[in-house]
Design a protein around this motif. Structure first.
Motif, PDB file in Angstrom:
ATOM      1  N   GLY A  14       0.528  -1.422   0.455  1.00 57.83           N
ATOM      2  CA  GLY A  14      -0.102   0.537   0.033  1.00 57.83           C
ATOM      3  C   GLY A  14       1.227   1.129  -0.001  1.00 57.83           C
ATOM      4  O   GLY A  14       1.695   1.683  -0.673  1.00 57.83           O
ATOM      5  N   MET A  15       0.353   2.850   0.482  1.00 61.45           N
ATOM      6  CA  MET A  15       1.269   3.863   0.578  1.00 61.45           C
ATOM      7  C   MET A  15       1.414   3.982  -0.708  1.00 61.45           C
ATOM      8  O   MET A  15       3.157   4.732  -1.140  1.00 61.45           O
ATOM      9  N   ASP A  16       0.577   3.950  -1.537  1.00 62.38           N
ATOM     10  CA  ASP A  16       0.733   4.040  -3.396  1.00 62.38           C
ATOM     11  C   ASP A  16       1.448   5.848  -3.593  1.00 62.38           C
ATOM     12  O   ASP A  16       1.886   6.668  -4.272  1.00 62.38           O
ATOM     13  N   ASP A  17       0.395   6.586  -2.553  1.00 58.84           N
ATOM     14  CA  ASP A  17       0.782   8.053  -2.836  1.00 58.84           C
ATOM     15  C   ASP A  17       2.220   8.537  -1.866  1.00 58.84           C
ATOM     16  O   ASP A  17       2.783   8.940  -3.141  1.00 58.84           O
ATOM     17  N   VAL A  18       2.198   8.330  -1.443  1.00 58.39           N
ATOM     18  CA  VAL A  18       3.770   8.438  -0.769  1.00 58.39           C
ATOM     19  C   VAL A  18       5.298   7.141  -1.617  1.00 58.39           C
ATOM     20  O   VAL A  18       5.972   8.212  -1.840  1.00 58.39           O
ATOM     21  N   LYS A  19       4.977   6.295  -1.738  1.00 53.25           N
ATOM     22  CA  LYS A  19       5.625   6.231  -3.022  1.00 53.25           C
ATOM     23  C   LYS A  19       5.673   6.709  -4.422  1.00 53.25           C
ATOM     24  O   LYS A  19       7.004   6.997  -4.658  1.00 53.25           O
ATOM     25  N   THR A 174      -9.292  -5.989   5.834  1.00 57.13           N
ATOM     26  CA  THR A 174      -8.708  -7.181   7.250  1.00 57.13           C
ATOM     27  C   THR A 174      -7.997  -8.052   5.899  1.00 57.13           C
ATOM     28  O   THR A 174      -6.258  -8.172   6.303  1.00 57.13           O
ATOM     29  N   GLU A 175      -7.668  -7.896   4.601  1.00 57.14           N
ATOM     30  CA  GLU A 175      -7.010  -8.171   4.040  1.00 57.14           C
ATOM     31  C   GLU A 175      -5.589  -8.154   3.839  1.00 57.14           C
ATOM     32  O   GLU A 175      -4.669  -8.165   4.410  1.00 57.14           O
ATOM     33  N   ALA A 176      -5.573  -6.823   3.714  1.00 53.69           N
ATOM     34  CA  ALA A 176      -4.755  -5.772   3.194  1.00 53.69           C
ATOM     35  C   ALA A 176      -3.574  -5.752   4.661  1.00 53.69           C
ATOM     36  O   ALA A 176      -2.665  -5.977   4.894  1.00 53.69           O
ATOM     37  N   ARG A 177      -4.299  -5.793   5.462  1.00 56.71           N
ATOM     38  CA  ARG A 177      -3.733  -5.837   7.365  1.00 56.71           C
ATOM     39  C   ARG A 177      -3.197  -7.080   8.022  1.00 56.71           C
ATOM     40  O   ARG A 177      -1.617  -7.269   8.012  1.00 56.71           O
ATOM     41  N   LYS A 178      -3.768  -7.957   7.229  1.00 56.73           N
ATOM     42  CA  LYS A 178      -2.832  -9.974   7.360  1.00 56.73           C
ATOM     43  C   LYS A 178      -1.816  -9.518   6.480  1.00 56.73           C
ATOM     44  O   LYS A 178      -0.418 -10.176   7.193  1.00 56.73           O
ATOM     45  N   GLU A 179      -2.386  -8.808   5.128  1.00 57.22           N
ATOM     46  CA  GLU A 179      -0.317  -9.351   4.668  1.00 57.22           C
ATOM     47  C   GLU A 179       0.699  -8.430   4.440  1.00 57.22           C
ATOM     48  O   GLU A 179       1.372  -8.228   5.223  1.00 57.22           O
ATOM     49  N   ILE A 180       0.433  -6.890   5.309  1.00 55.45           N
ATOM     50  CA  ILE A 180       1.378  -6.705   5.953  1.00 55.45           C
ATOM     51  C   ILE A 180       1.970  -7.103   7.308  1.00 55.45           C
ATOM     52  O   ILE A 180       3.212  -7.131   7.151  1.00 55.45           O
ATOM     53  N   ILE A 181       0.831  -8.067   8.001  1.00 52.49           N
ATOM     54  CA  ILE A 181       1.740  -8.291   8.852  1.00 52.49           C
ATOM     55  C   ILE A 181       2.568  -9.494   8.877  1.00 52.49           C
ATOM     56  O   ILE A 181       3.535  -9.828   9.342  1.00 52.49           O
TER      57      ILE A 181
END
Length: 255
Positions: A14-19, A174-181
């Motif tokens: 994620g964080m595509d804008d920052v990237k 939820t899926e995104a948070r799981k991937e980050i973890i």
């Protein structure tokens, strides 16, 4: 210099804008650097630090408690004590020339030091009269900075000197948070293996940035794009012309 055991830039989820802002600032220093504003735990500092591995340029970090001598340079006291020689010791600005000057929690830096850094980055030159030295130094670099708005903000004049301003969102499902973890746990378990896994993507992105930087001089700006930039900044009620220039230079990097 920055450490090389950081979480890989390519592995951030994620964080595509920052990237995108980081890539723009990496390709074109004339885009005015980048300021990322977000609360604790958003990953902004880790993401910006990870960008250092994408560029073959000096990367120097300015601590919040930096002294004027460490920032601008001064007399090498060790050389003076050891053999009585009067020797100049470069500061962080000189060491970061043609590279990146990174400031974490920039809003906690002494106001007069930050204003001086931003003025030097804009003008590209600074004069030093200290410790018996009279020097004129040139600086061509990019400012990468973060701030936590909960601990204060910057003045309008200081904010105006950053070309790119980004606020990372925190709208992961939820899926995104799981991937980050999963990625963080994998890195903590074996950082070396994790970095190897993302090494190819890192190399490809680094190559893309280098190629874009070389092609930048070939990107011309049409009168229509200048007109469009003026329209956008007028609609945003922007005073001054920095925003117009930064907008155009960011667009050149994207092109």
């Amino acid at each position: 210099m920055m450490r090389r055991n950081t979480f890989p830039f390519s592995a951030f989820y994620g964080m595509d804008d920052v990237k995108q802002a980081i890539l723009i600032a990496s390709v074109n220093p004339l885009a005015g650097g980048i300021l990322v504003s977000g609360g604790t735990g958003t990953g902004k500092s880790a993401l910006l630090r990870s960008a250092g591995e994408l560029m073959d340029v000096p990367w120097m970090e300015v601590p919040v408690g930096v002294t004027e001598d460490r920032l601008f340079g001064g007399m090498d006291t060790e050389a003076a004590i050891q053999d009585g020689r009067k020797k100049w010791q470069p500061g962080l600005l000189e060491e970061a020339n043609h590279g990146i000057l990174y400031i974490d929690d920039v809003n906690l830096l002494r106001d007069e030091l930050l204003s001086s850094i931003l003025s030097v980055a804009e003008s590209g030159i600074y004069k030093l009269e200290r410790d018996g030295f009279s020097l004129e130094k040139h600086f061509s670099g990019t400012i990468f900075a973060t701030m936590n708005p909960e601990s204060g903000t910057l003045s309008a004049a200081q904010l105006d000197k950053f070309g790119l301003f980004v606020q990372p969102g925190n709208d992961f499902d939820t899926e995104a948070r799981k991937e980050i973890i999963k990625r963080v746990l994998a890195f903590d378990d074996n950082g070396t293996a994790f970095r190897i896994k993302w090494d190819q993507e890192t190399k490809e992105l680094k190559k893309k940035i280098r190629k874009a930087g070389h092609q930048l001089k070939e990107v011309t700006v049409s009168p229509a794009m200048i007109q469009l930039a003026a329209v956008y900044t007028l609609k945003a009620h922007v005073a001054g012309h920095r925003a117009d220039i930064y907008l155009i230079e960011a667009a050149r990097a994207l092109a």
